[in-house]
Each structure stands twice: as structure tokens, then as C-alpha cells.
Design an enzyme around this catalytic site. Sequence first.
Site, PDB file in Angstrom:
ATOM      1  N   HIS A  50     -28.802 -13.904   5.537  1.00 39.37           N
ATOM      2  CA  HIS A  50     -29.417 -14.483   4.339  1.00 39.37           C
ATOM      3  C   HIS A  50     -28.952 -13.741   3.092  1.00 39.37           C
ATOM      4  O   HIS A  50     -28.675 -14.361   2.057  1.00 39.37           O
ATOM      5  CB  HIS A  50     -30.944 -14.428   4.471  1.00 39.37           C
ATOM      6  N   GLU A  53     -25.559 -14.869   2.115  1.00 37.07           N
ATOM      7  CA  GLU A  53     -25.620 -16.176   1.444  1.00 37.07           C
ATOM      8  C   GLU A  53     -25.794 -15.980  -0.066  1.00 37.07           C
ATOM      9  O   GLU A  53     -25.126 -16.619  -0.879  1.00 37.07           O
ATOM     10  CB  GLU A  53     -26.775 -17.007   2.009  1.00 37.07           C
ATOM     11  N   HIS A  54     -26.687 -15.065  -0.441  1.00 39.38           N
ATOM     12  CA  HIS A  54     -26.899 -14.772  -1.869  1.00 39.38           C
ATOM     13  C   HIS A  54     -25.624 -14.194  -2.501  1.00 39.38           C
ATOM     14  O   HIS A  54     -25.254 -14.550  -3.618  1.00 39.38           O
ATOM     15  CB  HIS A  54     -28.042 -13.762  -2.039  1.00 39.38           C
ATOM     16  N   GLU A 130     -38.087 -12.149  -2.860  1.00 45.00           N
ATOM     17  CA  GLU A 130     -38.227 -13.403  -2.119  1.00 45.00           C
ATOM     18  C   GLU A 130     -39.030 -13.182  -0.846  1.00 45.00           C
ATOM     19  O   GLU A 130     -39.879 -13.999  -0.478  1.00 45.00           O
ATOM     20  CB  GLU A 130     -36.846 -13.978  -1.785  1.00 45.00           C
TER      21      GLU A 130
END
Length: 408
Positions: A50, A53-54, A130
Amino acid sequence: MLHKFYTHKLKNGLDVIAIPVNKGSNVITSNIFYKVGSRNEIMGKSGIAHMLEHMNFKSTKNLAEGDFDKIVKSLGGVDNASTGFDYTHYYIKTSSTYLDKTFELFSEVMENLNLNDDEFQRERKVVYEERLWRTDNNPIGYLYFRLFNNTYLYHPYHWTPIGFKDDILNWTINDIRDFHKTYYQPKNAFLLVAGDIEPQKVFNAAEKYFSHIKNRKKIPHVHMKEPELDGDRHITVKRDTEVDIVAIAYRIPDFRHKDQFALSAYSEILSGGKSGTLREKLINKKALVSEVYAYNMELIDPGVFLALAICNPGVSPDTVEKELKKEILNTKITKKALNKVKNQTKMDFLTQLESSSGVSNIYGDYFAKGDITPLLEYEEKINSLTPEKVEEIKKYFDKSVTVKLIKK
């Protein structure tokens, strides 16, 4: 019902899939899928897929930080990405005129991502926030995370893609670089373009922008097999919350299994729309909960059938658990209810197939998980379902993992 698709493989192993749809619309969705998700992580390094991905929207050799989004917007397009248990997905939706530009951007990110520590440290804070927002400070998000922690003890599905909080704080830029070098290779990815396109143009553009990119490393094989659930598990989690919530997970087979069609149909009977059995019984009739749903999760490795309910004030979570399990085990599958689900499912499916993004998501999901067969058999298998066949899948509901989130 399904659209015809065309495939091409580059010499470096990159698969290219073209799905012509909506001719004359001048709209395409260009996608790149990487066959890596939280399933490919190890304990202590959770959440890296994840995080990467950022980082894919940061600077590259030829793009400054933020340029990727600016270029897409200048084309009148939209872009986004998501990381799941089994794969990572990036897409750009634009006019078909900009097919080459979308491939140029995806190619640049695969080959030339900078991954510098400065950008990494700033983005780590964003990802940590997040995690707090979606999980730690969100009762349902936290319960969902704890449900997987207790449903899977050995397999990497033990954590959800956001990862553990302390892991997020302890990654290094070298962890991210190594993960990128390992999994962001041509042989571990595929391009998929759906919309108003000619397949040969897609294949030519793929050759132009991706054929020179070399593979770097051997991709590790995920071999973990979760031990059988040998009895019911009950976990109580105490949090600062205004509501009590109950979640139940049942172990089910992987996405390829023939029972998936019946499991998905049953989840719709239980909680699809306003007439789902769980809503009718637990909300309307007995007033035990304010929200309830069931969901069938199809994963590369054996997945889960989930049910979650938010208790009404003054209602015991134990009572909700008992009633929820009773309805899941005892709901009668009638021909009328099953036909309604068949019709609604086919309608939803057809609706998705009308747009380039919907087509991308449906086909991409199966290609990313490694087998398109269940999709090709979808209509036939749904049509052949009978109440008796759906009843058979209740064999998976003999043992469960229950997590209750209650007020401190």
C-alpha cells in the site's frame, strides 16, 4: 454478455489485454495491474504494498513530484489506484487519443521511480494518518482489522492492506526500494485497456513503451497455508465507542472454487438491497441492529464469508451474535428469492459491462488473481444455481470466528 478480449505477451513477460467496448465513445480506461498485495508481505513489514502505491505518484527520473496527476488532468483524464490483499491496480481514464501518453506514464513509473527518502518520509506520515483515520479511530475499520487478525493466524491475510501501525513507523526507504525491485517487474504485471480502442494499437503502444524494460529479480512464491479452523473462536475487543458491533467470519475456499457462485448468491439473499433476510429479520422485525450486511470475499488463497452488525442501544452483542448466526444457518433459500438474486446480479453485471472502467475492474480482478475461467463461466453458473445447490454451501458455516467490539 461478456466482451471479447485480445491478448499479447511481450518478450519480457508483460501481458497486454485489450477489450474493445463502446465503439464511438472515444473513452478508454488504461490500467496496469501488479500481482502483488498484502498477501506478498511478511510479518514486521506489513503495509508496504500500500505504501508503494502511494510512492508511485511521486517523482521519477523524468517527472517531478505531482507531475503524474497534473499531466493526467491536462488531458482531461482522471487517475487513481488501490491496493488489496492480492494485487495493486492503477488506472487512467481518458480520451482514446491519449493511449500512448497513458502508457508512457505507466512505463516511466515502472522503470524510473526515484523512491527518494525525502518523499518517502513525508508520505509515510500521510499513510500513518490514513491508518488512524480508517482503522484506529473508526470502530468498524478497527473491528474489520481485528477480525482478520484472528481469522488468519499464519497466512498474510492476517493483516489488511493498510498494515500494522508500528510497521508503518518502522519501514525504511530500502524496504520500499527492494519491494519495488521485486514486484514491479514486467513479468509480474499486465496492461489492460478497455473502451473505444483497436487491439493492435494497444499492442503496438505496449511494445513501444514497455518492451525495453528488463526484469530484475526472481519473484518469491507465497506458500503459506492457513491451518484448519479446529473450533469456534470468540474475541472481545474493548474500545471507546458509542455502539457495540459484532463481526463473524467463516472460512471458505479460494476464488476458483465452484461453490463461489452459490456463496455470492447467498450473501445477496442475506443482505442484498432493502429486502435482504438479515435486514428484514434483525432490523425491521426484531429491532436488534441498526445496520447489517454479509459479504463473500473471493481471494487467491482460501477466503472468508463475513457478516457484520451494529447493535442497537441496549441490545446485548451476545444476543446479536446468536441471532446473526441463526439467520445465516437457517435462512430458507426459496426459488423466488434465488430468482430475484439471479436477475439483480445479472443486471448489476450488465451495468458494469457498459463502461470501460467497469469492464476493467471485472476482467482485471480475475486476470490479477490468475484465472479468468470463473468469469467466463459466470452466466452459465449463475443460471444453473438451484435452492439445493445454495443450501449446500452452509457446510462452510460449521465453525466461525466472532469478534465483538464493545464499549469500555
